[in-house]
Design a protein around this motif. Sequence first.
Motif, short mmCIF file in Angstrom:
data_model
loop_
_atom_site.label_atom_id
_atom_site.label_comp_id
_atom_site.label_asym_id
_atom_site.label_seq_id
_atom_site.Cartn_x
_atom_site.Cartn_y
_atom_site.Cartn_z
N VAL A 24 5.27 -3.48 -13.16
CA VAL A 24 3.85 -3.76 -12.88
C VAL A 24 3.03 -2.48 -13.07
O VAL A 24 3.09 -1.55 -12.27
N LYS A 26 -0.34 -2.14 -13.46
CA LYS A 26 -1.77 -2.20 -13.11
C LYS A 26 -2.28 -0.86 -12.57
O LYS A 26 -1.57 -0.21 -11.81
N ASN A 47 -2.60 -7.43 -13.28
CA ASN A 47 -3.24 -8.44 -12.45
C ASN A 47 -4.74 -8.60 -12.71
O ASN A 47 -5.39 -9.38 -12.05
N ILE A 68 0.12 -11.43 -13.66
CA ILE A 68 0.73 -11.70 -12.36
C ILE A 68 -0.30 -11.93 -11.26
O ILE A 68 0.05 -12.34 -10.16
N MET A 152 6.59 -19.07 -8.62
CA MET A 152 6.33 -17.70 -8.19
C MET A 152 5.91 -17.72 -6.73
O MET A 152 5.24 -18.67 -6.29
N MET A 154 4.95 -15.00 -3.12
CA MET A 154 4.82 -13.68 -2.47
C MET A 154 5.09 -13.85 -0.98
O MET A 154 4.44 -14.66 -0.32
N MET A 196 8.82 -7.64 -4.80
CA MET A 196 8.00 -6.50 -5.23
C MET A 196 8.70 -5.24 -4.73
O MET A 196 9.82 -5.30 -4.24
N SER A 197 8.02 -4.09 -4.83
CA SER A 197 8.68 -2.83 -4.45
C SER A 197 9.33 -2.90 -3.07
O SER A 197 10.45 -2.47 -2.89
N ARG A 212 8.89 -8.21 -9.63
CA ARG A 212 7.66 -7.57 -10.14
C ARG A 212 7.47 -6.26 -9.38
O ARG A 212 7.03 -6.26 -8.24
N ILE A 213 7.83 -5.15 -10.04
CA ILE A 213 7.87 -3.88 -9.32
C ILE A 213 6.88 -2.88 -9.91
O ILE A 213 6.94 -2.56 -11.10
N GLY A 214 5.96 -2.42 -9.08
CA GLY A 214 4.95 -1.46 -9.52
C GLY A 214 5.14 -0.08 -8.94
O GLY A 214 5.61 0.84 -9.61
N SER A 215 4.78 0.09 -7.68
CA SER A 215 4.71 1.44 -7.10
C SER A 215 6.04 2.19 -7.09
O SER A 215 6.05 3.41 -7.26
N ARG A 221 -0.49 3.42 -5.99
CA ARG A 221 -1.81 3.27 -6.61
C ARG A 221 -2.85 3.78 -5.63
O ARG A 221 -2.66 3.71 -4.43
N ASN A 226 -4.74 -3.97 -3.41
CA ASN A 226 -4.09 -4.69 -4.49
C ASN A 226 -2.59 -4.56 -4.43
O ASN A 226 -1.91 -4.65 -5.38
#
Length: 226
Positions: A24, A26, A47, A68, A152, A154, A196-197, A212-215, A221, A226
């Motif tokens: 992810v 973003k 996103n 996403i 999907m 959350m 997620m993370s 779905r892994i971002g940070s 961020r 978000n």
Amino acid sequence: MSVADQIKSINQELEGTSAKLIAVSKTKPNELIIEAYEIGHRAFGENKVQELVDKADVLPKDIEWHMIGHLQRNKVKYIAPFVHLIHGVDTIKLLKEINKEGKKNDRVISCLLQVHIAEESTKFGFSEDEIEDFLESHLLDEFEHVKIIGLMGMATNTSDQAQVRREFAGLKAFFETLKSKYTHAHLNLNEISMGMSGDYKLAQEEGSTMVRIGSTIFGARNYSNN
Ligand SMILES: *Cc1c(COP(=O)(O)O)cnc(C)c1O
């Protein structure tokens, strides 16, 4: 750790499980996406439509872009020509719009139905009953330019691991119910996008096929909502 090292390390954790990594990206700059791309990573999640389109415009064309976030109907047209998978389909009206834009672009657009599994009332998504009503209604017959490939969800943002696990397990169970009950040309249920993370290990243990892994990959961020 660098972006490349984080991706390698997560891929190692996921090896031998059903889960695949969606990175992810973003709010993160293109240079970091390129760093991931250069070690062979191709699946990225965004996103916001504008940001997704801007990045897709200049980055390599073989990147798989995953939308996403919450998607507004009037913005579907901007991503319809190239988006790989839309994760957060949360109304029939949105699905109808995706179908319309899929038709214009001569594509069948893959979608996941978002299920509301969290306790928080702020998270988007269908209830289980709404999804079953929809699948029983034959409305899906009209959607020739959409393929629903899974669900999907959350989980609640809580430190209560047992609760998060329960929510993921519930989504997986619902997925299995749908798989056994419904067959349709526009339905091919194979994916469960969850994790997620903060909770992807639980999600993977409960049968996620897309985390779905971002940070964890790209660092925190610098905004909080978000
Ligand atoms: C931002 C976002 C993620 C990734 O969150 P992290 O906690 O940074 O891993 C996953 N899913 C959705 C829908 C998001 O908006």
